[in-house]
Structure formats: C-alpha cells, structure tokens
Design an enzyme around this catalytic site. Structure first.
Site, PDB file in Angstrom:
ATOM      1  N   ARG A 125     -83.484  -0.007 -56.132  1.00 59.14           N
ATOM      2  CA  ARG A 125     -83.210   0.712 -54.785  1.00 59.14           C
ATOM      3  C   ARG A 125     -82.869  -0.384 -53.743  1.00 59.14           C
ATOM      4  O   ARG A 125     -83.077  -0.130 -52.333  1.00 59.14           O
ATOM      5  CB  ARG A 125     -84.558   1.370 -54.084  1.00 59.14           C
ATOM      6  CG  ARG A 125     -84.851   2.642 -55.101  1.00 59.14           C
ATOM      7  CD  ARG A 125     -86.005   3.340 -54.457  1.00 59.14           C
ATOM      8  NE  ARG A 125     -86.594   4.331 -55.515  1.00 59.14           N
ATOM      9  CZ  ARG A 125     -87.157   4.056 -56.708  1.00 59.14           C
ATOM     10  NH1 ARG A 125     -87.697   2.897 -56.624  1.00 59.14           N
ATOM     11  NH2 ARG A 125     -87.458   4.704 -57.429  1.00 59.14           N
ATOM     12  N   LYS A 147     -69.091  -0.444 -46.873  1.00 62.01           N
ATOM     13  CA  LYS A 147     -68.836   0.634 -47.906  1.00 62.01           C
ATOM     14  C   LYS A 147     -68.687   0.141 -49.108  1.00 62.01           C
ATOM     15  O   LYS A 147     -68.031  -1.049 -49.478  1.00 62.01           O
ATOM     16  CB  LYS A 147     -67.314   1.256 -47.668  1.00 62.01           C
ATOM     17  CG  LYS A 147     -67.774   2.295 -46.393  1.00 62.01           C
ATOM     18  CD  LYS A 147     -66.628   3.381 -45.923  1.00 62.01           C
ATOM     19  CE  LYS A 147     -65.076   3.306 -46.491  1.00 62.01           C
ATOM     20  NZ  LYS A 147     -64.137   4.157 -46.120  1.00 62.01           N
ATOM     21  N   GLU A 189     -53.150  -4.305 -44.190  1.00 66.43           N
ATOM     22  CA  GLU A 189     -54.139  -3.978 -43.405  1.00 66.43           C
ATOM     23  C   GLU A 189     -53.951  -4.723 -41.930  1.00 66.43           C
ATOM     24  O   GLU A 189     -54.525  -4.053 -40.853  1.00 66.43           O
ATOM     25  CB  GLU A 189     -55.613  -4.316 -44.060  1.00 66.43           C
ATOM     26  CG  GLU A 189     -55.840  -3.487 -45.361  1.00 66.43           C
ATOM     27  CD  GLU A 189     -55.943  -1.961 -45.319  1.00 66.43           C
ATOM     28  OE1 GLU A 189     -56.038  -1.366 -44.386  1.00 66.43           O
ATOM     29  OE2 GLU A 189     -55.717  -1.538 -46.645  1.00 66.43           O
ATOM     30  N   LYS A 231     -62.375  -5.214 -37.308  1.00 67.28           N
ATOM     31  CA  LYS A 231     -62.918  -4.326 -38.354  1.00 67.28           C
ATOM     32  C   LYS A 231     -64.625  -4.227 -37.857  1.00 67.28           C
ATOM     33  O   LYS A 231     -65.189  -3.449 -37.747  1.00 67.28           O
ATOM     34  CB  LYS A 231     -62.950  -4.871 -39.654  1.00 67.28           C
ATOM     35  CG  LYS A 231     -63.755  -4.142 -40.641  1.00 67.28           C
ATOM     36  CD  LYS A 231     -62.899  -2.934 -41.403  1.00 67.28           C
ATOM     37  CE  LYS A 231     -63.705  -1.974 -42.136  1.00 67.28           C
ATOM     38  NZ  LYS A 231     -63.739  -1.912 -43.682  1.00 67.28           N
ATOM     39  N   GLU A 241     -69.109   6.172 -40.782  1.00 63.32           N
ATOM     40  CA  GLU A 241     -67.777   7.118 -40.685  1.00 63.32           C
ATOM     41  C   GLU A 241     -67.753   8.166 -40.021  1.00 63.32           C
ATOM     42  O   GLU A 241     -67.245   9.273 -40.620  1.00 63.32           O
ATOM     43  CB  GLU A 241     -67.326   6.937 -42.124  1.00 63.32           C
ATOM     44  CG  GLU A 241     -65.798   6.866 -42.071  1.00 63.32           C
ATOM     45  CD  GLU A 241     -65.196   6.300 -43.262  1.00 63.32           C
ATOM     46  OE1 GLU A 241     -65.614   7.055 -44.400  1.00 63.32           O
ATOM     47  OE2 GLU A 241     -64.190   5.594 -43.465  1.00 63.32           O
ATOM     48  N   ARG A 245     -64.382   5.406 -36.732  1.00 60.71           N
ATOM     49  CA  ARG A 245     -64.042   4.579 -38.070  1.00 60.71           C
ATOM     50  C   ARG A 245     -62.893   5.123 -38.689  1.00 60.71           C
ATOM     51  O   ARG A 245     -61.921   4.676 -39.234  1.00 60.71           O
ATOM     52  CB  ARG A 245     -64.983   4.335 -38.860  1.00 60.71           C
ATOM     53  CG  ARG A 245     -65.011   3.318 -39.807  1.00 60.71           C
ATOM     54  CD  ARG A 245     -66.437   2.821 -40.556  1.00 60.71           C
ATOM     55  NE  ARG A 245     -66.117   2.240 -41.613  1.00 60.71           N
ATOM     56  CZ  ARG A 245     -67.256   1.400 -42.511  1.00 60.71           C
ATOM     57  NH1 ARG A 245     -68.364   1.619 -41.946  1.00 60.71           N
ATOM     58  NH2 ARG A 245     -66.787   0.688 -43.534  1.00 60.71           N
ATOM     59  N   ASN A 249     -57.659   4.680 -40.862  1.00 61.63           N
ATOM     60  CA  ASN A 249     -56.962   5.504 -41.802  1.00 61.63           C
ATOM     61  C   ASN A 249     -55.702   5.265 -41.405  1.00 61.63           C
ATOM     62  O   ASN A 249     -54.702   6.186 -41.892  1.00 61.63           O
ATOM     63  CB  ASN A 249     -57.536   6.871 -41.741  1.00 61.63           C
ATOM     64  CG  ASN A 249     -58.553   6.888 -42.848  1.00 61.63           C
ATOM     65  OD1 ASN A 249     -58.634   5.930 -43.650  1.00 61.63           O
ATOM     66  ND2 ASN A 249     -59.690   7.711 -42.884  1.00 61.63           N
ATOM     67  N   HIS A 252     -52.927   5.650 -43.814  1.00 60.79           N
ATOM     68  CA  HIS A 252     -53.668   5.777 -45.227  1.00 60.79           C
ATOM     69  C   HIS A 252     -53.402   7.257 -45.631  1.00 60.79           C
ATOM     70  O   HIS A 252     -53.519   7.348 -47.052  1.00 60.79           O
ATOM     71  CB  HIS A 252     -55.010   5.346 -45.187  1.00 60.79           C
ATOM     72  CG  HIS A 252     -55.451   4.062 -45.262  1.00 60.79           C
ATOM     73  ND1 HIS A 252     -54.707   3.078 -44.355  1.00 60.79           N
ATOM     74  CD2 HIS A 252     -55.806   3.237 -45.924  1.00 60.79           C
ATOM     75  CE1 HIS A 252     -55.178   1.840 -44.704  1.00 60.79           C
ATOM     76  NE2 HIS A 252     -55.970   1.970 -45.515  1.00 60.79           N
ATOM     77  N   HIS A 256     -52.426   7.064 -49.224  1.00 59.85           N
ATOM     78  CA  HIS A 256     -53.151   7.595 -50.222  1.00 59.85           C
ATOM     79  C   HIS A 256     -52.281   8.491 -50.903  1.00 59.85           C
ATOM     80  O   HIS A 256     -52.395   8.400 -52.561  1.00 59.85           O
ATOM     81  CB  HIS A 256     -54.116   8.106 -49.811  1.00 59.85           C
ATOM     82  CG  HIS A 256     -55.519   7.184 -49.268  1.00 59.85           C
ATOM     83  ND1 HIS A 256     -56.318   7.655 -48.353  1.00 59.85           N
ATOM     84  CD2 HIS A 256     -55.577   6.013 -49.774  1.00 59.85           C
ATOM     85  CE1 HIS A 256     -56.980   6.723 -48.320  1.00 59.85           C
ATOM     86  NE2 HIS A 256     -56.790   5.546 -48.949  1.00 59.85           N
ATOM     87  N   HIS A 269     -52.503  -0.613 -53.158  1.00 64.57           N
ATOM     88  CA  HIS A 269     -53.044  -0.019 -52.061  1.00 64.57           C
ATOM     89  C   HIS A 269     -52.299  -0.557 -50.685  1.00 64.57           C
ATOM     90  O   HIS A 269     -51.747   0.253 -49.962  1.00 64.57           O
ATOM     91  CB  HIS A 269     -54.547  -0.356 -51.998  1.00 64.57           C
ATOM     92  CG  HIS A 269     -54.944   0.199 -50.624  1.00 64.57           C
ATOM     93  ND1 HIS A 269     -55.335   1.861 -50.424  1.00 64.57           N
ATOM     94  CD2 HIS A 269     -55.392  -0.367 -49.594  1.00 64.57           C
ATOM     95  CE1 HIS A 269     -55.980   1.969 -49.152  1.00 64.57           C
ATOM     96  NE2 HIS A 269     -56.115   0.606 -48.834  1.00 64.57           N
TER      97      HIS A 269
END
Ligand SMILES: NC(=O)c1ccc[n+]([C@@H]2O[C@H](COP(=O)([O-])OP(=O)(O)OC[C@H]3O[C@@H](n4cnc5c(N)ncnc54)[C@H](O)[C@@H]3O)[C@@H](O)[C@H]2O)c1
Ligand SMILES: [Zn+2]
Length: 366
Positions: A125, A147, A189, A231, A241, A245, A249, A252, A256, A269
């Site tokens: 945990r 993330k 990025e 960031k 998010e 946030r 994107n 993106h 994507h 990417h």
C-alpha cells in the site's frame, strides 16, 4: 557540491511539497539528498540494464555504506509497462523482504518512472519513491506530478495511481548519452510549455533549438529548469487532473490519435506531439482564434524539428474516429486545448469534426 548551488524547484502540493533538484554532474551527490529526504537503509533501484551500466555505480557509491541495495532490472521499451513486469517487481521486493518503510529509486526514463512509481504506490500500500529521471522527457514532464501506471492491452496508461515522490533528482549531464531521437521527443513537451504558457521560452527556443537538439548542456539545463517549473505549477494547482492540468494536453489529442493509428513504436510519443501541435495550431488559426503571425511563427519552429513521417500511410477518417476514443474526451464533447497567442492557452469545447479532419490533412503538406 553544496546544496545552495543546485537549482531547486518546489512542487507545492498542499501539506506535502517536494523538491526537484536540477544541475549538471550531481549524480555523485545523490546520497546526501537521499539521506535528507528518506529515512531508510532498504533501497530498491529499478532501472534498465543499459542505464544501470552507465549510471548505477555512481548512484550506488553515493548511498550510505550500510544501505541494503537491491537492483531490479526491467527490459527497455513501452512493453515493460505491463502487468507481468509489475508482478515480477513485486515478487523481487517480497523475496528481498522489502518493508513499508523501504524506498524505490526509479533510475531511467518515463517507462521506468511510470512502472516503478506504480510499484511504489501499491507495494504494501505504498513505500517511498525517488525519481532520478535520465531522459529529457522524464526530466521535463513525467517525473513531476505523480502520475504512475502501466498499460492494458486495450490502451496505454489505463491502469494507474497518483504517487508523489519524496524528491526528484535531475542530473543534466546524463542527457549526454541520450540518443538524438529521444532528445527530440523531450523537446516536443518543452515546445508545448512554450506554446501554452511561456512566450519567453518560445523566443529562447527560436534562438537555440538546434543547439538544444544537439544536446548542449547549458541550453538543456535552462530548458529543463523552465519546463519543470511550469509542470510543477500546473500540478500544484490541480494535482488530480480535474481542471487546469488538462492544458498539458495541447497537441496531445491529435498526437495520441496519430500515435495509435500509425501503430505504437512507429511514431514516438514526443514526435506525435510535435505533429499534434501543428494540427492544434492550424485549428486555432482556422477558427480565427490565433493570429496569422503567431501561427506562422509556431509552424516555423515546429518545422525545424527534423521528423520523418509519411502521413499518407494513415487514413484521416480513422484519425478523427480515434479522437472520439481518446480517454480524455468526454462522451459527445470533443474538447481541444488551443492557443490564442503564443504563450496563452484556451480551452475549446465542442470542437468541430470537419475542422479536425482538415487539421490532420495539413500534415500531408509539412
Ligand atoms: N507520468 C507522466 O506524467 C508521464 C508523462 C509523459 C509521459 N509518460 C510516459 O513516459 C514514457 C516515455 O518516457 P521516455 O520518453 O523517457 O521513454 P523511455 O523511458 O522508454 O526512454 C527512452 C529510451 O531512452 C533510453 N534512455 C533513457 N535515459 C537514457 C540516458 N541517459 N542515456 C541513454 N539512454 C537513455 C531508455 O533506455 C529508452 O530506450 C511513456 O510510457 C509515457 O506514457 C508519463
Ligand atoms: Zn506528452
């Protein structure tokens, strides 16, 4: 090296802020920072064999001599962000009797960071986590913000958790061994932050893009520092998010779709994001949001990043359909992050399919 000489950015999360250290040639000082932020002698270093060969010895030599260090190696590549690899990590941690007070050091790019971060979030945990990002993309993006996760056969990054590290340690000098294509990916990025948040960064890139792509350490240090600050600020104001946030994107949603439709591995990417930003700029200009001069400056910068991509091999119809499948798109409303000026993001709700179609088609011409 004294701590005061090392650039420190704080990720100001409520109640548990953490630092991001950025400087050249600091790996051998890692242990000092580790001891300051993590009180354990039980340490697992998760990395790829090639990266451990390059940087493992320096990192380990800096750790306390009585530390119990376990090296866990995973194969390179996106396929390592899998259930099987994760299970294997748990097994090794259990076999080595790792306890709740132990720490995981993620030494590598975004693949290692995401995988090791998820292991750190879930093993018993949760155990301590430290990111030592070694790719440009990981230093400017994935190591900051918490993330973590793995892929599912039905899609990328679908299984995950939020797991903030105790600290992030970015040694700019390790980027010297990073292949050129990976520098290009991280640069995607960096350019994104310039478009949505930072006109000064954009001007800096206009002056220094080629030097950055060739790996000039001074230029990279500046880019990592400015990007990490952006960031950190976005993440601090929207940890889970829910809101701000989403501006990250930019490029993106288109990216994507390109990445998935061309087959993962064909386009990296960051490369897909560079192409996606061209589409987002086109869309912003088409709806009269972005003035022509800014549109042309934006395209000119993106066109300076050398990319081999043959758009004609993929169908624009399928690309637009992909956008509807993107997990970041709510059911009917296609929301795009656009800009109305270089350095200023805008959210565009209910985006138009026909315009998205045209935006993808400009890639035939660039
Ligand atoms: N968690 C987040 O917020 C977040 C954000 C963006 C991307 N990501 C994830 O990050 C991953 C991509 O990360 P990446 O681009 O770093 O890819 P990566 O981790 O696969 O690294 C790219 C390649 O560079 C090599 N490499 C890394 N550092 C090196 C060095 N210093 N010297 C020589 N070789 C080195 C790696 O071994 C690998 O072959 C994706 O899985 C993506 O989903 C996560
Ligand atoms: Zn990205």
């Amino acid at each position: 090296m004294k701590e005061k000489n090392i650039k420190t950015i704080t990720v100001n999360l409520k109640g548990r802020p953490y630092p991001v250290y950025i400087e050249k040639d600091i790996l051998r000082n890692f242990g000092t920072y580790f001891e300051k932020h993590v009180k354990t002698r039980q340490i697992a270093i998760i990395s790829h064999p090639g990266i451990l060969d390059l940087y493992g010895a320096q990192l380990k030599a800096s750790l306390p001599s009585d530390a119990e260090i376990c090296e866990i190696l995973v194969a390179e590549g996106e396929q390592s962000k899998s259930h099987e690899t994760l299970w294997n990590l748990y097994t090794q941690l259990l076999e080595n009797h790792f306890e709740r007070t132990s720490a995981i050091i993620a030494l590598g790019g975004g693949v290692i960071g995401d995988l090791a971060g998820y292991a750190a979030a879930t093993y018993l945990r949760g155990v301590h986590l430290v990111h030592v990002p070694t790719s440009l993309l990981a230093q400017v993006d994935s190591s900051i913000g918490g993330k973590a996760g793995i892929n599912h056969p039905l899609g990328k990054n679908l299984i995950g958790a939020f797991k903030q590290p105790n600290f992030v340690f970015s040694d700019i000098s390790v980027l010297a061994t990073l292949p050129e294509a990976e520098i290009r990916c991280g640069m995607g990025e960096v350019i994104k932050y310039a478009f949505i948040l930072d006109n000064d960064l954009f001007i800096f890139l206009e002056k220094n893009l080629e030097k950055a792509l060739q790996g000039d350490p001074e230029i990279l240090q500046h880019l990592v520092t400015v990007s990490a600050r952006h960031k950190a600020q976005v993440v601090a104001s929207d940890e889970k998010e829910a809101d701000l946030r989403m501006i990250l994107n930019f490029g993106h949603t288109f990216g994507h779709a390109l990445e998935a439709e061309s087959g993962y591995g064909i386009l990296k990417h960051g490369e897909a994001v560079i192409l996606g930003m061209k589409c987002a700029l086109y869309y912003s200009h088409e709806i009269n949001m972005l003035p022509k001069t800014d549109y042309e400056r934006g395209m000119a910068l993106l066109n300076r990043v050398p990319l081999k991509f043959d758009k004609s091999i993929i169908s624009t119809d399928n690309l637009v359909k992909r956008i509807a499948l993107d997990k970041k798109v709510s059911e009917k409303n296609v929301r795009l992050i656009l800009i109305d000026k270089i350095g200023f993001w805008k959210i565009n709700e209910n985006s138009d399919i026909k315009r998205m179609y045209n935006a993808f088609n400009i890639l035939n011409e660039v």
